[in-house]
Design a protein around this motif. Structure first.
Motif, PDB file in Angstrom:
ATOM      1  N   THR A 213       0.728  -0.997  -0.072  1.00  0.00           N
ATOM      2  CA  THR A 213       0.090  -0.009   0.073  1.00  0.00           C
ATOM      3  C   THR A 213       0.835   1.219  -0.032  1.00  0.00           C
ATOM      4  O   THR A 213       0.549   2.158  -0.649  1.00  0.00           O
ATOM      5  N   TYR A 214       1.982   1.289   0.833  1.00  0.00           N
ATOM      6  CA  TYR A 214       2.969   2.259   0.864  1.00  0.00           C
ATOM      7  C   TYR A 214       3.518   2.600  -0.594  1.00  0.00           C
ATOM      8  O   TYR A 214       3.708   3.793  -1.004  1.00  0.00           O
ATOM      9  N   MET A 215       3.936   1.782  -1.047  1.00  0.00           N
ATOM     10  CA  MET A 215       4.587   1.843  -2.591  1.00  0.00           C
ATOM     11  C   MET A 215       3.413   2.244  -3.382  1.00  0.00           C
ATOM     12  O   MET A 215       3.757   3.070  -4.543  1.00  0.00           O
ATOM     13  N   LEU A 216       2.113   1.787  -3.476  1.00  0.00           N
ATOM     14  CA  LEU A 216       1.212   2.352  -4.581  1.00  0.00           C
ATOM     15  C   LEU A 216       0.813   3.780  -4.155  1.00  0.00           C
ATOM     16  O   LEU A 216       0.603   4.459  -5.057  1.00  0.00           O
ATOM     17  N   ILE A 219       3.425   5.561  -5.959  1.00  0.00           N
ATOM     18  CA  ILE A 219       3.265   5.578  -7.225  1.00  0.00           C
ATOM     19  C   ILE A 219       2.000   6.584  -7.750  1.00  0.00           C
ATOM     20  O   ILE A 219       2.288   7.351  -8.974  1.00  0.00           O
ATOM     21  N   ASN A 220       0.918   6.574  -6.792  1.00  0.00           N
ATOM     22  CA  ASN A 220      -0.083   7.455  -7.174  1.00  0.00           C
ATOM     23  C   ASN A 220       0.158   8.961  -7.061  1.00  0.00           C
ATOM     24  O   ASN A 220      -0.155   9.604  -8.217  1.00  0.00           O
ATOM     25  N   TYR A 221       1.077   9.293  -6.328  1.00  0.00           N
ATOM     26  CA  TYR A 221       1.623  10.673  -5.872  1.00  0.00           C
ATOM     27  C   TYR A 221       2.371  11.022  -6.982  1.00  0.00           C
ATOM     28  O   TYR A 221       2.070  12.321  -7.509  1.00  0.00           O
ATOM     29  N   PHE A 343      -6.310  -1.006  -6.899  1.00  0.00           N
ATOM     30  CA  PHE A 343      -5.633   0.213  -7.083  1.00  0.00           C
ATOM     31  C   PHE A 343      -5.411   0.497  -8.619  1.00  0.00           C
ATOM     32  O   PHE A 343      -5.958   1.526  -9.274  1.00  0.00           O
ATOM     33  N   PHE A 344      -5.281  -0.315  -9.492  1.00  0.00           N
ATOM     34  CA  PHE A 344      -5.013  -0.227 -11.061  1.00  0.00           C
ATOM     35  C   PHE A 344      -6.406  -0.343 -11.510  1.00  0.00           C
ATOM     36  O   PHE A 344      -6.543   0.513 -12.740  1.00  0.00           O
ATOM     37  N   ASP A 345      -7.432  -0.778 -11.148  1.00  0.00           N
ATOM     38  CA  ASP A 345      -8.566  -0.607 -11.654  1.00  0.00           C
ATOM     39  C   ASP A 345      -9.147   0.639 -11.346  1.00  0.00           C
ATOM     40  O   ASP A 345      -9.874   1.296 -12.095  1.00  0.00           O
ATOM     41  N   LYS A 346      -9.067   1.253 -10.078  1.00  0.00           N
ATOM     42  CA  LYS A 346      -9.153   2.619 -10.030  1.00  0.00           C
ATOM     43  C   LYS A 346      -8.729   3.722 -10.981  1.00  0.00           C
ATOM     44  O   LYS A 346      -9.337   4.716 -11.356  1.00  0.00           O
ATOM     45  N   HIS A 347      -7.659   3.099 -11.668  1.00  0.00           N
ATOM     46  CA  HIS A 347      -6.766   3.939 -12.625  1.00  0.00           C
ATOM     47  C   HIS A 347      -7.305   3.529 -13.984  1.00  0.00           C
ATOM     48  O   HIS A 347      -6.653   3.993 -14.929  1.00  0.00           O
TER      49      HIS A 347
END
Length: 349
Positions: A213-216, A219-221, A343-347
């Motif tokens: 979660t921290y890595m994602l 990435i999101n930021y 996470f990637f479904d959200k994007h």
């Protein structure tokens, strides 16, 4: 009475001889250790004698006598060599710092446009790991809130993300993920580092359950401020999927391919940052992560012992997911893949 006096003299003489023998052996051990460390600090070991001759301004024949142990370096000569090659005399002597508030030193490499000192720092660390790995006992403990840095060497996009974060927080606000790369010398050192780590007899990892979660979040930021493109995001997705497969395989085996044991735990407690240590009969290194890719380092055995005790305590509050812990392992990796998919479904990726 005279007999007692003579006997006392003999005992004292024997004690003096034993003490002299002990001091000679101690001098010899320190002399040999200093030469070994000096060699490790030298990039061109074939010209080691010439380098020392230049530093001390004496003939090579005199240097060879010192290398063979026929003559010991004087203290002044040791200081001159230590200053030139950046050798800690405390480390040579195995001394513990009397300043308990200052047992650590900060080691921060320049990971972009590396200089010789940066390569040397990595080379010295690899040499220490190899020395420990050659012994019958060696242990590597690693508690981490992120995917371990040396795992990321298997997965270069992870490494690029860590470097991007380091650059950004260091004031390089226009750095792009796609422009970060290794040079060939870094790649070679990274391969040597991995081989050295996997040669350690026993390794254990204690991971924060939210490490993915921290890595994602990172990435999101960086994607949101356009330092990572959609293509970069997809590259990271593919690499994370590959990483989870590799990590699960390692957890099932409970060992590296060379047979050296590996345990993987998932912590049920939160801890602040990444801690790691290397313990053996001759090497004791403790590190606390700093500045994303740097580390605050101690070479003191007592500090390593304290860190090991703390990490053993953390293991007791963690869940083992390697070897026979099949149910826990399946549950853990199932959750990580669900987090990744969401996470990637959200994007829409």
């Amino acid at each position: 009475m005279l007999h007692t006096f003579v006997l006392g003299l003999k005992i004292r003489d024997k004690q003096l001889l034993l003490f002299e023998e002990y001091m000679i052996n101690m001098d010899k051990e320190l002399h040999e250790k200093f030469i070994e460390i000096a060699k490790e600090k030298t990039s061109d070991k074939t010209n080691f004698a010439s380098l020392l001759a230049d530093i001390l301004s004496i003939k090579k024949e005199a240097i060879y006598r010192r290398i063979r142990g026929e003559v010991f370096f004087t203290f002044a000569e040791i200081v001159s060599i230590a200053k030139k090659l950046d050798i800690s005399l405390d480390y040579v002597g195995g001394m513990v710092s009397p300043y308990r508030s200052h047992p650590f030193s900060l080691h921060v490499q320049n990971y972009i446009n590396q200089e010789e000192i940066d390569y040397r720092m990595t080379r010295d660390y690899i040499a220490a790991i190899r020395r420990a790995a050659s012994l019958s006992y060696s242990e590597f403990g690693y508690t981490t809130t992120i995917i371990p840095m040396h795992f990321s060497i298997f997965h270069e996009p992870f490494y690029y993300l860590y470097i991007l974060k380091w650059l950004y927080l260091s004031g390089h606000y226009n750095a792009l993920f796609s422009e970060i790369s290794f040079d060939e010398r870094q790649k070679k050192q990274n391969a040597q580092f991995l081989q050295a780590v996997m040669a350690i007899k026993y390794t254990y990892y204690v991971c924060d359950k939210l490490f993915l979660t921290y890595m994602l979040n990172d990435i999101n930021y960086f994607h949101s401020i356009r330092l990572m493109s959609d293509a970069d995001m997809l590259l990271m997705k593919k690499e994370i999927e590959y990483f989870l497969i590799r990590m699960e395989k390692l957890a099932i085996q409970g060992a590296y391919n060379n047979g050296n044991k590996v345990d993987i735990y998932v912590s049920d407690l939160h801890f602040e940052t990444t801690y790691y240590y290397l313990a053996s009969d001759i090497e004791n290194i403790s590190m606390i992560s700093s500045f994303s890719v740097g580390a605050v380092t101690s070479l003191e055995k007592s500090v390593c012992g304290q860190m090991r005790t703390w990490m053993q305590g953390l293991k007791r509050t963690s869940t083992l997911i390697s070897c026979s812990a099949e149910k826990e392992r399946i549950s853990f990796f199932g959750k990580q893949r669900a987090i990744l998919k969401a996470f990637f479904d959200k994007h829409n990726m």
